[in-house]
Structure formats: structure tokens, C-alpha cells
Design a protein around this motif. Structure first.
Motif, PDB file in Angstrom:
ATOM      1  N   SER A  12       0.824  -1.197   0.000  1.00 28.26           N
ATOM      2  CA  SER A  12       0.000   0.000   0.000  1.00 28.26           C
ATOM      3  C   SER A  12       0.860   1.251   0.000  1.00 28.26           C
ATOM      4  N   SER A  13       0.244   2.358  -0.351  1.00 32.17           N
ATOM      5  CA  SER A  13       0.897   3.654  -0.168  1.00 32.17           C
ATOM      6  C   SER A  13       0.443   4.248   1.170  1.00 32.17           C
ATOM      7  N   GLN A  14      -0.507   3.592   1.832  1.00 31.91           N
ATOM      8  CA  GLN A  14      -1.036   4.052   3.118  1.00 31.91           C
ATOM      9  C   GLN A  14      -0.306   3.347   4.263  1.00 31.91           C
ATOM     10  N   SER A  15       0.183   4.132   5.203  1.00 32.37           N
ATOM     11  CA  SER A  15       0.936   3.541   6.316  1.00 32.37           C
ATOM     12  C   SER A  15       0.216   3.741   7.647  1.00 32.37           C
ATOM     13  N   GLU A  16      -1.093   3.820   7.594  1.00 34.30           N
ATOM     14  CA  GLU A  16      -1.887   4.009   8.806  1.00 34.30           C
ATOM     15  C   GLU A  16      -1.742   2.791   9.725  1.00 34.30           C
ATOM     16  N   ARG A  17      -1.387   3.054  10.959  1.00 35.81           N
ATOM     17  CA  ARG A  17      -1.120   1.981  11.922  1.00 35.81           C
ATOM     18  C   ARG A  17      -2.292   1.004  12.047  1.00 35.81           C
ATOM     19  N   SER A  18      -3.517   1.515  12.156  1.00 30.63           N
ATOM     20  CA  SER A  18      -4.681   0.643  12.353  1.00 30.63           C
ATOM     21  C   SER A  18      -4.885  -0.287  11.153  1.00 30.63           C
ATOM     22  N   LEU A  19      -4.600   0.208   9.965  1.00 27.88           N
ATOM     23  CA  LEU A  19      -4.725  -0.594   8.750  1.00 27.88           C
ATOM     24  C   LEU A  19      -3.694  -1.721   8.750  1.00 27.88           C
ATOM     25  N   VAL A  20      -2.467  -1.390   9.090  1.00 23.63           N
ATOM     26  CA  VAL A  20      -1.386  -2.384   9.157  1.00 23.63           C
ATOM     27  C   VAL A  20      -1.749  -3.472  10.169  1.00 23.63           C
ATOM     28  N   MET A  21      -2.180  -3.054  11.354  1.00 18.78           N
ATOM     29  CA  MET A  21      -2.466  -4.017  12.420  1.00 18.78           C
ATOM     30  C   MET A  21      -3.656  -4.907  12.060  1.00 18.78           C
ATOM     31  N   GLN A  22      -4.672  -4.334  11.424  1.00 17.50           N
ATOM     32  CA  GLN A  22      -5.843  -5.119  11.021  1.00 17.50           C
ATOM     33  C   GLN A  22      -5.447  -6.170   9.985  1.00 17.50           C
ATOM     34  N   PHE A  23      -4.584  -5.795   9.054  1.00 18.44           N
ATOM     35  CA  PHE A  23      -4.129  -6.737   8.028  1.00 18.44           C
ATOM     36  C   PHE A  23      -3.377  -7.908   8.674  1.00 18.44           C
ATOM     37  N   ILE A  24      -2.504  -7.600   9.614  1.00 24.94           N
ATOM     38  CA  ILE A  24      -1.729  -8.652  10.291  1.00 24.94           C
ATOM     39  C   ILE A  24      -2.664  -9.526  11.148  1.00 24.94           C
ATOM     40  N   GLN A  25      -3.607  -8.908  11.841  1.00 22.55           N
ATOM     41  CA  GLN A  25      -4.570  -9.675  12.644  1.00 22.55           C
ATOM     42  C   GLN A  25      -5.392 -10.617  11.772  1.00 22.55           C
ATOM     43  N   ASN A  26      -5.617 -10.239  10.526  1.00 23.09           N
ATOM     44  CA  ASN A  26      -6.387 -11.077   9.609  1.00 23.09           C
ATOM     45  C   ASN A  26      -5.535 -12.163   8.949  1.00 23.09           C
ATOM     46  N   GLY A  27      -4.291 -12.287   9.407  1.00 24.75           N
ATOM     47  CA  GLY A  27      -3.437 -13.372   8.926  1.00 24.75           C
ATOM     48  C   GLY A  27      -2.343 -12.961   7.964  1.00 24.75           C
ATOM     49  N   GLY A  28      -2.252 -11.676   7.665  1.00 25.58           N
ATOM     50  CA  GLY A  28      -1.220 -11.204   6.745  1.00 25.58           C
ATOM     51  C   GLY A  28       0.177 -11.517   7.255  1.00 25.58           C
ATOM     52  N   ASN A  29       1.085 -11.796   6.342  1.00 22.62           N
ATOM     53  CA  ASN A  29       2.464 -12.132   6.704  1.00 22.62           C
ATOM     54  C   ASN A  29       3.400 -10.945   6.595  1.00 22.62           C
ATOM     55  N   GLY A  30       2.872  -9.807   6.184  1.00 19.72           N
ATOM     56  CA  GLY A  30       3.709  -8.621   6.081  1.00 19.72           C
ATOM     57  C   GLY A  30       2.976  -7.483   5.424  1.00 19.72           C
ATOM     58  N   TYR A  31       3.601  -6.309   5.517  1.00 20.60           N
ATOM     59  CA  TYR A  31       3.004  -5.083   4.980  1.00 20.60           C
ATOM     60  C   TYR A  31       4.142  -4.211   4.472  1.00 20.60           C
ATOM     61  N   ILE A  32       4.120  -3.943   3.178  1.00 17.35           N
ATOM     62  CA  ILE A  32       5.193  -3.193   2.535  1.00 17.35           C
ATOM     63  C   ILE A  32       4.606  -1.941   1.886  1.00 17.35           C
ATOM     64  N   LEU A  33       5.247  -0.822   2.134  1.00 21.48           N
ATOM     65  CA  LEU A  33       4.813   0.390   1.449  1.00 21.48           C
ATOM     66  C   LEU A  33       5.333   0.372   0.018  1.00 21.48           C
ATOM     67  N   LYS A  34       4.532   0.899  -0.886  1.00 29.05           N
ATOM     68  CA  LYS A  34       4.904   0.875  -2.301  1.00 29.05           C
ATOM     69  C   LYS A  34       6.090   1.778  -2.610  1.00 29.05           C
ATOM     70  N   ASN A  35       6.512   2.596  -1.649  1.00 31.34           N
ATOM     71  CA  ASN A  35       7.700   3.426  -1.880  1.00 31.34           C
ATOM     72  C   ASN A  35       8.982   2.746  -1.383  1.00 31.34           C
ATOM     73  N   ALA A  36       8.888   1.489  -0.956  1.00 32.08           N
ATOM     74  CA  ALA A  36      10.071   0.738  -0.504  1.00 32.08           C
ATOM     75  C   ALA A  36      10.999   0.480  -1.692  1.00 32.08           C
ATOM     76  N   SER A  37      12.280   0.360  -1.402  1.00 36.75           N
ATOM     77  CA  SER A  37      13.243   0.044  -2.462  1.00 36.75           C
ATOM     78  C   SER A  37      13.067  -1.413  -2.895  1.00 36.75           C
ATOM     79  N   PHE A  38      13.580  -1.733  -4.069  1.00 31.44           N
ATOM     80  CA  PHE A  38      13.482  -3.106  -4.547  1.00 31.44           C
ATOM     81  C   PHE A  38      14.171  -4.074  -3.597  1.00 31.44           C
ATOM     82  N   ASP A  39      15.359  -3.699  -3.086  1.00 31.15           N
ATOM     83  CA  ASP A  39      16.074  -4.586  -2.157  1.00 31.15           C
ATOM     84  C   ASP A  39      15.256  -4.845  -0.894  1.00 31.15           C
ATOM     85  N   GLU A  40      14.620  -3.794  -0.392  1.00 31.61           N
ATOM     86  CA  GLU A  40      13.791  -3.954   0.802  1.00 31.61           C
ATOM     87  C   GLU A  40      12.589  -4.859   0.497  1.00 31.61           C
TER      88      GLU A  40
END
Length: 145
Positions: free
Chosen positions: A83-111
């Protein structure tokens, strides 16, 4: 081992970009691309998928709810939210729903690549900016001090 990966994003240019970045990796094979979560749900019923790179904001069913639906039937599939959104509640909800990670779309390719490999190894992963956001105390926590 070669991991079968699927990209889900409602922006075709984002799909093309991620596919291009990952095309040089020997261990990850992009087997399908979708612009909606409903198509993905049909696909994973009949096809082996190890990794899903999923946009959080999708039409019809968003990535947070889609993640929960997938994990209930396919708990072994590694799902990384993008996502381009880094809202804490969104990240936590995704992980609580079983997500294995959350990456911002502005991350470098190596990251991005490091996060994918760590998630496939069983870690819960976050891009650096997300780590900073979720490590900060909530305002209500500070009020209790």
C-alpha cells in the motif's frame, strides 16, 4: 525451491512494475496477475499458490478482508499487503487477519525482495517506514503514563 506467486493490484502499471522487478529472481515465479480479489479467490481454489502480493485498496473486496477470507481456507499461503497508506490501524488489522507482512509501495526493490524472502521463511515482515510507525506508542498509551 520455486515459489508460485500471484500479484493483485487494481493498477496494471503497478502489476507490471512488480512483475518486472521479480522477473530476475530464480526462486519466485509469477503465475498469475489480477486486478480484483474476486478473480483471485476463484484462482486459488484450483491452483497452487505460495505467495500473494496484494494491494490493500482493491475494488469490491479490500485487501484486509480478502486476506482474512484466504487465510481461513488456505492458511499456508504467504500474503504480503502492499500500500501507499501507512496508517497503523490498517497495518495491524491486516496482520490480525493473517497477513504475513506489509510493505509500502515506496520501498526500495532490495527492501521489497528482502521482505518477500523473510516472509517465505516464516517471518512477519514490514518495510522500514512501517516498522517505525508500528513501533511508536499510541496516543492513548502515552496518556496513561
Amino acid at each position: 525451491m520455486i515459489y508460485n506467486a500471484v500479484i493483485v493490484d487494481d493498477h496494471p502499471i503497478v502489476i507490471s512494475g512488480i512483475e518486472g522487478l521479480l522477473s530476475g529472481l530464480n526462486t519466485i515465479k509469477i503465475v498469475e496477475k489480477f486486478e480484483s480479489g474476486l478473480s483471485l479467490l476463484d484462482y486459488i481454489e484450483d491452483n497452487a499458490v505460495d505467495l500473494i502480493l496484494m494491494d490493500i485498496f482493491l475494488p469490491v473486496i479490500n485487501g484486509v478482508d480478502l486476506c482474512k477470507t484466504i487465510k481461513q481456507k488456505h492458511p499456508k499461503i504467504v500474503i504480503i499487503g502492499m500500500s501507499s497508506q501507512s496508517e497503523r490501524s490498517l497495518v495491524m488489522q491486516f496482520i490480525q487477519n493473517g497477513g504475513n507482512g506489509y510493505i509500502l509501495k515506496n520501498a526500495s526493490f532490495d527492501e521489497f525482495k528482502d521482505c518477500i524472502y523473510k516472509a517465505l521463511d516464516g517471518e512477519i515482515v514490514f518495510s522500514e517506514e512501517v516498522k517505525t510507525i508500528i513501533s511508536q506508542p499510541l496516543s492513548e498509551d502515552l496518556e496513561r503514563i
